[in-house]
Design a protein around this motif. Structure first.
Motif, PDB file in Angstrom:
ATOM      1  N   GLU A  95       0.841  -1.199   0.000  1.00 11.23           N
ATOM      2  CA  GLU A  95       0.000   0.000   0.000  1.00 11.23           C
ATOM      3  C   GLU A  95       0.877   1.251   0.000  1.00 11.23           C
ATOM      4  N   ARG A  96       1.927   1.262  -0.809  1.00 14.28           N
ATOM      5  CA  ARG A  96       2.902   2.348  -0.786  1.00 14.28           C
ATOM      6  C   ARG A  96       2.213   3.696  -1.151  1.00 14.28           C
ATOM      7  N   SER A  97       2.798   4.597  -0.498  1.00 16.46           N
ATOM      8  CA  SER A  97       2.379   6.011  -0.627  1.00 16.46           C
ATOM      9  C   SER A  97       2.449   6.526  -2.037  1.00 16.46           C
ATOM     10  N   PHE A  98       1.482   7.284  -2.333  1.00 12.76           N
ATOM     11  CA  PHE A  98       1.364   8.020  -3.602  1.00 12.76           C
ATOM     12  C   PHE A  98       2.627   8.801  -3.930  1.00 12.76           C
ATOM     13  N   LEU A  99       3.292   9.350  -2.928  1.00 12.94           N
ATOM     14  CA  LEU A  99       4.464  10.194  -3.174  1.00 12.94           C
ATOM     15  C   LEU A  99       5.628   9.404  -3.747  1.00 12.94           C
ATOM     16  N   GLU A 100       5.638   8.088  -3.568  1.00 19.64           N
ATOM     17  CA  GLU A 100       6.733   7.261  -4.062  1.00 19.64           C
ATOM     18  C   GLU A 100       6.394   6.551  -5.366  1.00 19.64           C
ATOM     19  N   SER A 101       5.234   6.844  -5.936  1.00 17.30           N
ATOM     20  CA  SER A 101       4.786   6.143  -7.134  1.00 17.30           C
ATOM     21  C   SER A 101       5.529   6.639  -8.372  1.00 17.30           C
ATOM     22  N   THR A 102       5.463   5.856  -9.437  1.00 14.86           N
ATOM     23  CA  THR A 102       6.060   6.234 -10.716  1.00 14.86           C
ATOM     24  C   THR A 102       4.953   6.439 -11.742  1.00 14.86           C
ATOM     25  N   ARG A 103       5.249   7.209 -12.761  1.00 13.42           N
ATOM     26  CA  ARG A 103       4.224   7.531 -13.762  1.00 13.42           C
ATOM     27  C   ARG A 103       3.890   6.338 -14.634  1.00 13.42           C
ATOM     28  N   GLY A 104       4.898   5.523 -14.952  1.00 21.39           N
ATOM     29  CA  GLY A 104       4.653   4.379 -15.820  1.00 21.39           C
ATOM     30  C   GLY A 104       4.857   4.736 -17.281  1.00 21.39           C
ATOM     31  N   ASN A 105       5.051   3.717 -18.120  1.00 18.84           N
ATOM     32  CA  ASN A 105       5.327   3.931 -19.546  1.00 18.84           C
ATOM     33  C   ASN A 105       4.069   4.125 -20.375  1.00 18.84           C
ATOM     34  N   ASN A 106       2.968   3.546 -19.943  1.00 15.88           N
ATOM     35  CA  ASN A 106       1.741   3.606 -20.736  1.00 15.88           C
ATOM     36  C   ASN A 106       0.581   4.060 -19.868  1.00 15.88           C
ATOM     37  N   SER A 107       0.817   5.090 -19.071  1.00 18.01           N
ATOM     38  CA  SER A 107      -0.209   5.541 -18.126  1.00 18.01           C
ATOM     39  C   SER A 107      -1.243   6.404 -18.816  1.00 18.01           C
ATOM     40  N   SER A 108      -2.413   6.495 -18.198  1.00 14.16           N
ATOM     41  CA  SER A 108      -3.498   7.285 -18.768  1.00 14.16           C
ATOM     42  C   SER A 108      -3.249   8.768 -18.557  1.00 14.16           C
ATOM     43  N   TYR A 109      -3.992   9.583 -19.300  1.00 16.95           N
ATOM     44  CA  TYR A 109      -3.866  11.036 -19.161  1.00 16.95           C
ATOM     45  C   TYR A 109      -4.284  11.484 -17.765  1.00 16.95           C
ATOM     46  N   ILE A 110      -5.304  10.818 -17.195  1.00 12.50           N
ATOM     47  CA  ILE A 110      -5.780  11.179 -15.852  1.00 12.50           C
ATOM     48  C   ILE A 110      -4.698  10.886 -14.819  1.00 12.50           C
ATOM     49  N   TRP A 111      -4.064   9.695 -14.923  1.00 16.24           N
ATOM     50  CA  TRP A 111      -3.021   9.360 -13.946  1.00 16.24           C
ATOM     51  C   TRP A 111      -1.822  10.294 -14.082  1.00 16.24           C
ATOM     52  N   ARG A 112      -1.441  10.628 -15.325  1.00 16.74           N
ATOM     53  CA  ARG A 112      -0.322  11.558 -15.516  1.00 16.74           C
ATOM     54  C   ARG A 112      -0.631  12.921 -14.889  1.00 16.74           C
ATOM     55  N   SER A 113      -1.883  13.343 -15.006  1.00 16.10           N
ATOM     56  CA  SER A 113      -2.274  14.636 -14.429  1.00 16.10           C
ATOM     57  C   SER A 113      -2.207  14.595 -12.908  1.00 16.10           C
ATOM     58  N   ILE A 114      -2.694  13.507 -12.315  1.00 17.54           N
ATOM     59  CA  ILE A 114      -2.645  13.366 -10.855  1.00 17.54           C
ATOM     60  C   ILE A 114      -1.205  13.255 -10.387  1.00 17.54           C
ATOM     61  N   TRP A 115      -0.413  12.494 -11.109  1.00 18.52           N
ATOM     62  CA  TRP A 115       0.982  12.252 -10.721  1.00 18.52           C
ATOM     63  C   TRP A 115       1.793  13.542 -10.717  1.00 18.52           C
ATOM     64  N   GLU A 116       1.492  14.458 -11.638  1.00 19.74           N
ATOM     65  CA  GLU A 116       2.226  15.715 -11.713  1.00 19.74           C
ATOM     66  C   GLU A 116       1.980  16.609 -10.496  1.00 19.74           C
ATOM     67  N   SER A 117       0.934  16.329  -9.740  1.00 23.30           N
ATOM     68  CA  SER A 117       0.627  17.164  -8.572  1.00 23.30           C
ATOM     69  C   SER A 117       1.471  16.813  -7.354  1.00 23.30           C
ATOM     70  N   ARG A 118       2.325  15.791  -7.474  1.00 28.95           N
ATOM     71  CA  ARG A 118       3.104  15.361  -6.318  1.00 28.95           C
ATOM     72  C   ARG A 118       4.013  16.469  -5.777  1.00 28.95           C
ATOM     73  N   TYR A 119       4.548  17.310  -6.668  1.00 30.14           N
ATOM     74  CA  TYR A 119       5.496  18.334  -6.210  1.00 30.14           C
ATOM     75  C   TYR A 119       4.807  19.339  -5.294  1.00 30.14           C
ATOM     76  N   VAL A 120       3.496  19.564  -5.510  1.00 33.68           N
ATOM     77  CA  VAL A 120       2.762  20.470  -4.633  1.00 33.68           C
ATOM     78  C   VAL A 120       2.577  19.827  -3.257  1.00 33.68           C
ATOM     79  N   LEU A 121       2.226  18.547  -3.241  1.00 33.55           N
ATOM     80  CA  LEU A 121       2.045  17.856  -1.971  1.00 33.55           C
ATOM     81  C   LEU A 121       3.354  17.774  -1.194  1.00 33.55           C
ATOM     82  N   ARG A 122       4.441  17.540  -1.906  1.00 30.79           N
ATOM     83  CA  ARG A 122       5.745  17.461  -1.246  1.00 30.79           C
ATOM     84  C   ARG A 122       6.095  18.766  -0.533  1.00 30.79           C
ATOM     85  N   ALA A 123       5.620  19.897  -1.076  1.00 34.33           N
ATOM     86  CA  ALA A 123       5.942  21.190  -0.483  1.00 34.33           C
ATOM     87  C   ALA A 123       5.174  21.441   0.811  1.00 34.33           C
TER      88      ALA A 123
END
Length: 230
Positions: free
Chosen positions: A81-109
């Motif tokens: 159940e690893r944390s979202f902050l440690e996840s990877t985008r993946g090679n064939n990810s959906s547009y929705i997941w890529r959009s969510i994944w890009e928000s990690r830098y805001v959460l990290r701050a």
């Protein structure tokens, strides 16, 4: 009857026949199974909805089956159940997941760890240092990789070992670590949002943070007007 005797390192009904003292390493086969099952879907022609069904019906069933027999170690559960902050985008990810994944830098701050009873927060790569600008350890002693912050406590105490901290970290990290509050034994390790007094994530605080990062927010701005807007 020609029944072959199996060795200790074999599996029966999906479980290892023998378990030694190191439960984490032996039960990591669950993590490997989950990862293998999910990775084989990457190149297949499966819709996003189909993948969601497979995750719920297959990937989540694997640890449930094991938990009917074994009491899983916390490390195995946390890896699955690893944390979202440690996840990877993946090679064939959906547009929705890529959009969510890009928000990690805001959460990290804005995310910070509260040091509680578990004491298993990693020394490196986690936002726990008492520094408003950068809550991460900047010193990189290689021998501390994957070590929890409990290694920086005095023996049998919930206090920082000042000598150890000063020996292993630079002056910036020393001040940040020694100024970090250690919670009581009745508090669990957990993340909180440091941009709100209650520690709860809010859209207004994120907007304010983004404006501040862009240099568009003046700390002297009228807070009453800001509250009225939101």
């Amino acid at each position: 009857m020609r029944i072959v005797e199996v060795g200790d390192n074999t599996m029966y009904l999906g479980f290892p026949n023998m378990l030694g003292r190191n439960k984490n390493s032996l039960l990591n086969f669950l993590k490997s199974k989950v990862e293998a099952r999910i990775q084989c879907w990457d190149g297949s022609v499966i819709t996003q909805g189909g993948k969601e069904v497979l995750i719920k019906s297959v990937a989540q069933t694997l640890p449930s089956y094991a938990m009917s027999v074994f009491l899983l170690p916390m490390e195995v559960s946390k890896d699955i159940e690893r944390s979202f902050l440690e996840s990877t985008r993946g090679n064939n990810s959906s547009y929705i997941w890529r959009s969510i994944w890009e928000s990690r830098y805001v959460l990290r701050a804005g995310l910070r760890w509260v040091i509680g009873s578990e004491n298993d927060i990693s020394i490196l790569g986690q936002p726990w240092v008492g520094d408003d600008v950068n809550p991460y350890v900047l010193t990189d002693p290689m021998h501390l990789t994957n070590y929890p912050i409990a290694n920086l406590f005095e023996c049998n105490k919930r206090e920082w070992d000042v000598e150890v901290v000063k020996d292993m970290f630079d002056s910036r990290d020393q001040g940040g670590i020694l100024n970090t509050k250690i919670g009581g034994a009745d508090i669990h390790d957990h993340l909180y949002w440091c941009k709100e007094n209650l520690g709860i994530y809010s859209v207004r605080s994120v907007y304010r943070l983004l404006q501040f990062q862009k240099g568009l927010w003046n700390v002297q701005d009228n807070n009453s007007l800001w509250r009225k807007i939101w």
